[in-house]
Design a protein around this motif. Sequence first.
Motif, short mmCIF file in Angstrom:
data_model
loop_
_atom_site.label_atom_id
_atom_site.label_comp_id
_atom_site.label_asym_id
_atom_site.label_seq_id
_atom_site.Cartn_x
_atom_site.Cartn_y
_atom_site.Cartn_z
N TRP A 11 -6.51 1.51 26.57
CA TRP A 11 -6.95 2.83 27.04
C TRP A 11 -6.45 3.94 26.11
O TRP A 11 -7.18 4.89 25.82
N ALA A 12 -5.22 3.81 25.63
CA ALA A 12 -4.71 4.81 24.68
C ALA A 12 -5.59 4.81 23.44
O ALA A 12 -5.98 5.87 22.93
N ALA A 13 -5.94 3.62 22.95
CA ALA A 13 -6.78 3.52 21.76
C ALA A 13 -8.14 4.17 21.98
O ALA A 13 -8.63 4.93 21.14
N LYS A 14 -8.73 3.89 23.12
CA LYS A 14 -10.06 4.46 23.42
C LYS A 14 -9.99 5.98 23.49
O LYS A 14 -10.83 6.68 22.91
N GLU A 15 -9.01 6.51 24.21
CA GLU A 15 -8.94 7.97 24.39
C GLU A 15 -8.62 8.68 23.10
O GLU A 15 -9.22 9.72 22.78
N LEU A 16 -7.67 8.15 22.34
CA LEU A 16 -7.24 8.85 21.12
C LEU A 16 -8.33 8.80 20.05
O LEU A 16 -8.64 9.82 19.41
N THR A 17 -8.95 7.64 19.86
CA THR A 17 -10.05 7.57 18.87
C THR A 17 -11.23 8.41 19.34
O THR A 17 -11.91 9.04 18.53
N GLY A 18 -11.45 8.40 20.66
CA GLY A 18 -12.57 9.16 21.21
C GLY A 18 -12.43 10.66 20.98
O GLY A 18 -13.43 11.40 20.97
N LYS A 19 -11.21 11.10 20.82
CA LYS A 19 -10.98 12.52 20.56
C LYS A 19 -10.78 12.78 19.07
O LYS A 19 -10.30 13.84 18.67
N GLY A 20 -11.15 11.79 18.28
CA GLY A 20 -11.20 12.00 16.83
C GLY A 20 -9.95 11.65 16.06
O GLY A 20 -9.87 11.87 14.85
N LEU A 21 -8.95 11.10 16.73
CA LEU A 21 -7.71 10.76 16.01
C LEU A 21 -7.84 9.41 15.30
O LEU A 21 -8.28 8.43 15.91
N ARG A 22 -7.43 9.38 14.05
CA ARG A 22 -7.34 8.09 13.34
C ARG A 22 -6.16 7.33 13.93
O ARG A 22 -5.02 7.77 13.84
N THR A 23 -6.46 6.22 14.56
CA THR A 23 -5.47 5.55 15.40
C THR A 23 -5.21 4.13 14.93
O THR A 23 -6.14 3.35 14.72
N LEU A 24 -3.93 3.81 14.77
CA LEU A 24 -3.51 2.45 14.43
C LEU A 24 -3.02 1.77 15.71
O LEU A 24 -2.10 2.28 16.36
N VAL A 25 -3.63 0.66 16.04
CA VAL A 25 -3.16 -0.13 17.18
C VAL A 25 -2.42 -1.36 16.64
O VAL A 25 -3.00 -2.14 15.87
N ASP B 28 0.84 -1.19 0.00
CA ASP B 28 0.00 0.00 0.00
C ASP B 28 0.88 1.24 0.00
O ASP B 28 2.06 1.20 0.31
N SER B 29 0.31 2.33 -0.30
CA SER B 29 1.09 3.56 -0.38
C SER B 29 1.36 4.12 1.01
O SER B 29 0.71 3.75 1.99
N ALA B 30 2.33 5.00 1.08
CA ALA B 30 2.67 5.61 2.36
C ALA B 30 1.47 6.33 2.98
O ALA B 30 1.29 6.33 4.19
N LYS B 31 0.64 6.92 2.13
CA LYS B 31 -0.51 7.65 2.65
C LYS B 31 -1.46 6.71 3.40
O LYS B 31 -2.01 7.07 4.45
N GLU B 32 -1.61 5.52 2.84
CA GLU B 32 -2.50 4.56 3.50
C GLU B 32 -1.90 4.02 4.78
O GLU B 32 -2.60 3.42 5.58
N ARG B 33 -0.60 4.23 4.95
CA ARG B 33 0.05 3.77 6.18
C ARG B 33 0.30 4.92 7.15
O ARG B 33 1.14 4.81 8.04
N THR B 34 -0.41 6.01 6.92
CA THR B 34 -0.25 7.18 7.77
C THR B 34 -1.51 7.43 8.60
O THR B 34 -2.62 7.44 8.05
N PHE B 35 -1.31 7.60 9.87
CA PHE B 35 -2.42 7.78 10.81
C PHE B 35 -2.16 9.04 11.65
O PHE B 35 -1.09 9.63 11.57
N ASP B 36 -3.14 9.41 12.45
CA ASP B 36 -2.89 10.51 13.39
C ASP B 36 -2.06 10.01 14.58
O ASP B 36 -1.20 10.71 15.10
N ALA B 37 -2.36 8.79 15.00
CA ALA B 37 -1.67 8.24 16.17
C ALA B 37 -1.43 6.75 15.98
O ALA B 37 -2.21 6.06 15.32
#
Lengths: 179, 577
Positions: free
Chosen positions: B27-41, B7-16
């Motif tokens: 907990w990090a996943a819940k808080e970060l997604t809850g505040k609107g961040l696209r988060t990769l766990v 996949d391209s670099a863009k598709e491998r780019t997240f907010d967190a």
Amino acid sequence: MQRRSALKSLAVTFGGLVSLPAWASSWTPDSVGPVSLVSFDEETLLGEIVETFIPETSTPGAKSLKVHQFALRMIKDCYGESAQTTLQQGLALTETTAQQAYSKAFAACDAPQRLDVLSRMVASTDPAGKPFVDLAKRLTIQGYTNSEYYLVNVQKFTMAPGFYHGCVPVSKLAVNGTK
Amino acid sequence: MSFLNIDSAKERTFDAIVVGSGISGGWAAKELTGKGLRTLVLERGRDVKHVTDYPTTMMQPWEFQHGGQLTKEYRDANPIASRCYANREDANHFFVKDAEHPYVQEKPFDWIRGYQVGGKSLMWARGTQRWSQYDFEGPARDGFAVEWPIGYADIAPWYSYVEKFAGISGNKDGLPQLPDGEFLPPHEQSCVEKHFTEQMAKHYNGTRPIIIGRCAHLTKPQPIHLQQGRGQCQNRSLCQRGCPYGGYFSSNSSTLPWAAKTGKLTLRPDSVVHSIIFDEKKNKATGVRVIDAHTKEMTEYYAKIIFVNAACLNTNLVLLNSKSNRFPNGLGNDNGLLGKYVAFHNFRTGISAEHDGFQDTTTEGIRPNSSYIPRFRNVFKQETTGPGSRFLRGYAAGFGSSRATDVDTSGMGEDLKNSLMQPKYGNWRVSSHMMGETIPKESNFVALDSSLTDAWGIPQLKISVAYDDNDEKMIRDFHEQMSEMLTVSGFKNIQTHDNPNKAPGLDIHEMGGVRMGKDPKTSLLNKWNQFHTCKNVFVTDGACMTSTSTQNPSLTFMAITARAANHAVEELRKGNL
């Protein structure tokens, strides 16, 4: 019950970390599956031996609960080679002891004779005597007291009681009821 | 370095990016997604979905082939994993086999790991006591490690925040050394535990309180728990199998599905994190290098902020392996302290006893909890006389009880059977295990082995952690004090047990190596869990802990994570990261 006690003390030891229920371990003939450790005849003989430890009365004995199959499964998978040797030699010794004492097969002996054979083996100088009887007896007790029959009917096992009361009168409960 | 990029670099780019899906990563996943961040766990192990991936959870006890025991073949191949109390036939599939991830024991250390989505939050013991100000003030007051950069007042609102969501059962005991939280109804103490509690209050003038343990069980679910799809704890105490009711808190039942509902979560199992990518021009981290657990291919993922929650020792491993021109000895490791000052809880010893009173009483049902003895040694000040003056800090202890049933197994035949079919009540039996605070020291450390690597080409972790004289003195004091406490309360047959050969690690409370502190010269992380020298990388699992106190640490990891995630998003919005 020694095993149950051990489990209980383990559960208490770890306290808030883990609370193993007393029946954290059990088995059924279905779950045990076929075990190819001894010959058909030897397996039959072991069935008679466990039945001697815990005979059928108004309630099932160890043989009809197939405790001997549980014992074989445990010796094969959870014990070392020395236990398997003890098993093989012990089964042979059981027959020779029965022949020497009563001139017949162990299975042909009546209950007092069978108990006597096992007692002779405990007292025997043969290195396979007492270790075999101890091993078979321990597994018989473990298998019987962790069987579905025993847990449901004697222990009144409930997987999900949904409550805990810390202080109830024993008169309210059959011994071991819903523990 | 070249990469096999599908996949391209863009598709491998997240907010967190969050490394790890266990109790703090969730907990990090819940808080970060809850505040609107696209988060990769990223989770190095396989996926474990709530309920459907708990294969043993509804099995009756008699449905297990070996009566709950591990097979000899397994024990012989896995001497380390086999020593964990929770690793039995019903939960064996949640433990990492010894050969799957080797490490170097410079000193004996039993490293217990759960590589799967949810991590060890599936099999944890669920004790959730808060720290008090006396715990955070410990290092500064007693002169060890470094001063904590935060105090109880900083973390208290975050304890409340995570307690309400996770669901914590407990009693409001009003103890300054063990602050009350947002509690669901408490479990009950048994008659004998109540007796012990009363006797302690009498004999020690209230200085040695005994309470019911606080634990992450839904004794009375609130709307927030029902919204998570979780229900009432059924008192099965089969938690280590995974709970189909969500009766206890785990990442799988709670934070991860909550994060997924936001639509912002990408969960990637089978992703072994190799290292953090540091960009010297930007002077910050830009992403992580991930090795596919199966194909062994390396891929890079990018994000503005990175939370490292791989579990204490693996977090150390990832950071030590994050080498760059700027940080040749591991990320943020200018002072050479990364991997050092690892500490744990001393769980080596315990005590048991019997009480021959209360013969007309017993317990009914099952309690996934026990009583708890908060630390009473050196709490409000360092004792200067008496036994407590011999060592720093102190210990808490679990305290459980049961009405024993005795069976005479001496006979054979009908005698034996009658005995088995009619078990008799024996005495009440009690047992306690010590949870000792260990002092973080530079000599207790982890490092990368210079030659050995694991199956993913990553250096093996070398662990050099041991007990010290302070721990030995504390063990002796536990024996002496608990013996006295049980004796004055009328207990008999008091037996201490200690196994000096029991290595550290089985407490599964390892902490430190990436400690927080005020000074970049003596610590790695600041008061917001950011690297002093790489502000967009946060460490909020056990690795961040400056000291260990005595309480079960998971609740504190949760609170620290939620606090740090909140700060991270604020800083991100201000353009500071």
